[in-house]
Design a protein around this motif. Structure first.
Motif: not given
Ligand code: SAM
Length: 252
Positions: A201-211, A247-252
């Motif tokens: 579930l965490v992976l799905k969310e990370l892939h759905g945002h800019a990580f 994971a690492r954040k990238v800006n939107d």
């Protein structure tokens, strides 16, 4: 030299250990009474004796010793996982770090030590009883000035921007959007989950945002019996603690 209020670890010949703060009182042990004020002026590493003449060593407690003996009512992050998490979050002097939920404060202490006096940990916890335990642990270890405790449910998000976020709650996937919002660009997130379905579930969310740089790890650590002529692993080991997702954040 050891002063009033310093913390000491007393190690007996049978490997029993006690961690105490040196004050004007006594410690009752299975080997007799220790008058703690008599330890003042001794050095870490010195030998001493109980009133019954039983020998013990005076050591400086390591954070790992404190963590294994700490007061806690929650599961904690195991030291074997902590080290890798600190490296993957790239925690360093002066960082601002969000720790949620703080639980008993074990991981919080490891982060607080690493950020030094100029850093800050914002420690979120929704249960007051757990927050109190964590606060007492953090105070005992001398990190209170570096930690801001927040009695808050993280479903409402975080109030700060941070270099790194550590997430240790039962439903971390629900807070990934909040984490993305609160991380500074290129900031690091670490999430611990005991089960693989939580990781999914965490992976799905990370892939759905800019990580980016999304990684899943598990750390297996095997201890050996330190006997020179019969060097072999202990028969039993802690087989599983938690999966670690980074994971690492990238800006939107
Ligand atoms: N990392 C901690 C340590 O090393 O001591 C242990 C954390 S413990 C496993 C999980 C904590 O998260 C619990 O104290 C729980 O009350 C808290 N928690 C769970 N959901 C939360 C939420 N939505 N907001 C804030 N805290 C939460």
């Amino acid at each position: 030299f050891i002063k009033q209020d310093d913390r000491v670890l007393l190690l007996f010949e049978d490997d029993t250990t006690f961690i105490v703060q040196v004050q004007d009182n006594i410690l009752g042990t299975h080997k007799g009474v220790v008058e703690l004020k008599n330890l003042i002026g001794k050095a870490y590493g010195d030998r001493a004796e109980t009133k019954n003449g039983e020998p013990f060593l005076i050591l400086r407690p390591r954070l790992v010793d404190e963590i294994f003996k700490m007061k806690r009512k929650t599961q904690i992050v195991y030291p074997k996982d902590m080290g890798y998490i600190l490296m993957m979050l790239d925690i360093k002097e002066g960082d601002v770090v969000i720790d949620a939920g703080v639980g008993s404060g074990a991981m919080c202490a490891a982060i607080a030590r690493m950020i030094g006096p100029d850093g800050k940990v914002f420690a979120y916890e929704r249960r007051e009883d757990f927050k109190k335990i964590a606060e007492a642990n953090i105070a005992k270890w001398g990190f209170s000035e570096r930690v801001v405790f927040k009695l808050k449910d993280i479903k409402d998000g975080f109030d700060e921007k941070a270099n790194a976020i550590f997430l240790d709650v039962p439903d971390p996937w629900n807070y990934i959007p909040h984490c993305h919002k609160s991380l500074l660009g290129s900031g690091n997130i670490a999430i611990v989950c005991p089960t693989t379905n939580q990781v999914q579930l965490v992976l799905k969310e990370l892939h759905g945002h800019a990580f980016v740089d999304i990684e899943v790890w598990e750390s297996l650590l095997r201890q050996y019996k330190p006997v020179p002529d019969r060097l072999r692993p202990f028969d039993r080991m802690v087989a599983h603690t938690a999966f670690m997702v980074f994971a690492r954040k990238v800006n939107d």
